[in-house]
Design a protein around this motif. Structure first.
Motif, short mmCIF file in Angstrom:
data_model
loop_
_atom_site.label_atom_id
_atom_site.label_comp_id
_atom_site.label_asym_id
_atom_site.label_seq_id
_atom_site.Cartn_x
_atom_site.Cartn_y
_atom_site.Cartn_z
N LEU A 86 61.08 52.24 -0.08
CA LEU A 86 60.32 51.15 0.53
C LEU A 86 61.25 50.10 1.12
CD1 LEU A 86 57.48 50.70 -2.13
CD2 LEU A 86 57.30 51.74 0.15
N ILE A 87 62.36 49.82 0.44
CA ILE A 87 63.33 48.85 0.96
C ILE A 87 63.94 49.38 2.27
CG2 ILE A 87 65.58 47.79 0.55
CD1 ILE A 87 64.83 47.67 -2.43
N ALA A 88 64.26 50.67 2.29
CA ALA A 88 64.83 51.27 3.51
C ALA A 88 63.84 51.19 4.67
CB ALA A 88 65.22 52.73 3.25
N VAL A 89 62.56 51.48 4.39
CA VAL A 89 61.52 51.40 5.44
C VAL A 89 61.38 49.96 5.94
CG1 VAL A 89 59.05 51.62 5.88
CG2 VAL A 89 60.26 53.43 4.64
N ALA A 90 61.39 48.99 5.01
CA ALA A 90 61.26 47.58 5.39
C ALA A 90 62.44 47.13 6.26
CB ALA A 90 61.16 46.71 4.13
N ILE A 91 63.65 47.56 5.90
CA ILE A 91 64.84 47.19 6.68
C ILE A 91 64.78 47.84 8.06
CG2 ILE A 91 67.34 47.50 6.83
CD1 ILE A 91 67.45 47.09 3.81
N TYR A 92 64.35 49.11 8.11
CA TYR A 92 64.20 49.79 9.41
C TYR A 92 63.21 49.04 10.30
CZ TYR A 92 62.55 53.20 12.82
OH TYR A 92 62.18 53.81 13.99
N TYR A 93 62.07 48.66 9.72
CA TYR A 93 61.06 47.95 10.50
C TYR A 93 61.59 46.59 10.96
CZ TYR A 93 56.56 45.94 11.82
OH TYR A 93 55.54 45.34 12.53
N LEU A 94 62.35 45.91 10.10
CA LEU A 94 62.91 44.60 10.45
C LEU A 94 63.90 44.74 11.61
CD1 LEU A 94 63.13 41.58 9.73
CD2 LEU A 94 65.00 42.19 8.18
N ILE A 95 64.77 45.76 11.54
CA ILE A 95 65.73 45.97 12.62
C ILE A 95 65.01 46.30 13.93
CG2 ILE A 95 67.55 47.53 13.45
CD1 ILE A 95 68.52 47.75 10.57
N MET A 96 63.98 47.15 13.84
CA MET A 96 63.23 47.51 15.04
C MET A 96 62.49 46.31 15.61
SD MET A 96 63.92 50.59 15.84
CE MET A 96 62.64 50.97 17.03
N CYS A 97 61.93 45.47 14.74
CA CYS A 97 61.20 44.28 15.21
C CYS A 97 62.14 43.29 15.91
CB CYS A 97 60.50 43.59 14.04
SG CYS A 97 58.93 44.36 13.60
N LYS A 98 63.34 43.13 15.35
CA LYS A 98 64.28 42.16 15.91
C LYS A 98 64.91 42.65 17.22
CE LYS A 98 64.00 38.89 12.84
NZ LYS A 98 63.47 37.57 13.22
N GLN A 99 65.26 43.94 17.28
CA GLN A 99 65.98 44.44 18.44
C GLN A 99 65.40 45.74 19.00
OE1 GLN A 99 68.40 43.02 20.12
NE2 GLN A 99 68.64 41.25 18.78
N GLY A 100 65.02 46.66 18.11
CA GLY A 100 64.69 48.02 18.54
C GLY A 100 63.56 48.11 19.53
N TYR A 101 62.43 47.46 19.24
CA TYR A 101 61.28 47.58 20.12
C TYR A 101 61.54 46.94 21.48
CZ TYR A 101 58.69 49.03 15.97
OH TYR A 101 58.26 49.71 14.85
N SER A 102 62.23 45.80 21.49
CA SER A 102 62.53 45.15 22.77
C SER A 102 63.48 46.01 23.60
CB SER A 102 63.13 43.76 22.54
OG SER A 102 64.33 43.85 21.80
#
Length: 348
Positions: free
Chosen positions: A58-74
């Motif tokens: 769950l921590i790994a998924v949360a970190i992945y989502y945080l990275i994607m929200c900050k940079q990945g999706y843009s």
């Protein structure tokens, strides 16, 4: 501009995506490695072990989502915008990363909203694809049960996964459309031209398979010679060769396939006229598509209400202005008539 030229001009996104992927992989490796170290070196019961493993996941998924929200999706949506820009203007914008950062906020509002749009588009394309794979089409009510269509769809799955990106690129091109309405039109165009789209996806997927096999062979053949000389099993090296090939595919070749698929779809869309009857038919094919349609209708109603309110406000302001000018005009006329009256009296 050809897909390969666009791919060459937008290599900066490939390196950025590779960097984000490696960062995410490193963080996940640290999390899972730490969890494995704790589980292996401490006397934990089964329940605690399972809880620690689930917590690490769950921590790994949360970190992945945080990275994607900050940079990945843009970066992802920015890459689509730059490809669309290059196809339309035969040039790429200067400072592509800075240009891409504006796209999410201007078109979708935030990374979270973009994620919801992307997820809904993926669901809609999968639902429509499954209906078509069962033999149904917009032109005929009777299903075509040829197995060749299902086989083509299975082979084309790697490129068909880019269907949502194609629809998103259409929404980016048609910025004068409300975003839900643009997604509806993109899905409808894709379904109307499904044989062409599937054929393009088939050729793209075949190129992916050939690329993986060639890269794996380049790494496997020298390793096989070494394994044969040392008289050890070559199977671990075979698996590693395919893993390396997949890394190169994700980091570099996928971007070329994305450019090719987007260019093909946007060219098809430019030559397509939507049949309004297909909207209602696709509502029955896909619940996600129907939700896009409802959202587009609500947005259109809000826009009409806002336009009516603005028009009423403008009319009220105009009336106030005219009412304020009318008394002043009357008094000016009275003042103008008084000297004339006095002059006539003096003459008499």
């Amino acid at each position: 501009m050809t897909p390969f030229k666009i791919y060459q001009k937008t290599m900066v996104f490939n390196w950025f995506k590779l960097g984000l992927g490696l960062l995410t992989l490193l963080i996940c490796a640290i999390i899972f490695g730490g969890t494995w170290f704790v589980v292996r070196n401490f006397a934990l019961d089964m329940t605690t072990t399972i809880g620690a493993s689930c917590g690490a996941f769950l921590i790994a998924v949360a970190i992945y989502y945080l990275i994607m929200c900050k940079q990945g999706y843009s970066i992802k949506i920015g890459h689509l915008e730059v490809i669309e820009y290059a196809l339309q203007n035969d040039a790429v914008p200067p400072n592509q990363l800075e240009y891409s950062k504006k796209v999410v906020s201007e078109r979708f509002g935030s990374n979270g909203k973009y994620y919801m749009f992307s997820r809904s588009l993926t669901i809609a394309t999968n639902q429509i694809s499954r209906v078509i794979s069962r033999g149904f089409s917009l032109e005929s009510e009777a299903p075509n049960l040829k197995t060749s269509n299902r086989v083509m769809r299975i082979i084309s799955l790697p490129a068909l996964s880019l269907a949502d990106e194609c629809c998103m690129a259409y929404a980016l091109r048609n910025k004068d459309y409300e975003v839900n309405a643009a997604c509806v039109d993109a899905l409808t165009i894709m379904t109307q031209n499904w044989p062409k789209f599937l054929r393009n996806a088939l050729f793209a997927s075949l190129r992916i398979y050939v690329f993986i096999l060639l890269v794996a062979a380049v790494f496997f053949i020298p390793g096989y010679a070494i394994c044969d000389t040392l008289n050890i099993s070559f199977l671990p090296w075979l698996g590693l060769s395919f893993i390396i090939a997949l890394v190169f595919k994700i980091a570099f070749f996928d971007s070329y396939i994305l450019s090719s698929m987007l260019c093909d779809f946007l060219n098809i869309a430019a030559q397509t006229t939507i049949d309004p009857k297909n909207y209602a038919k696709l509502d029955h094919w896909s619940k996600a598509y129907a939700q896009f349609r409802k959202a587009a209708e609500k947005a259109a109603e809000k826009a009409e209400d806002a336009a009516e309110k603005a028009e009423r406000a403008a009319q009220k302001e105009k009336k106030k202005t005219s009412d304020a000018e009318t008394p002043a005009t009357s008094s000016d006329q009275d003042k103008a008539s008084e000297p004339q009256g006095n002059a006539s009296a003096e003459t008499t």
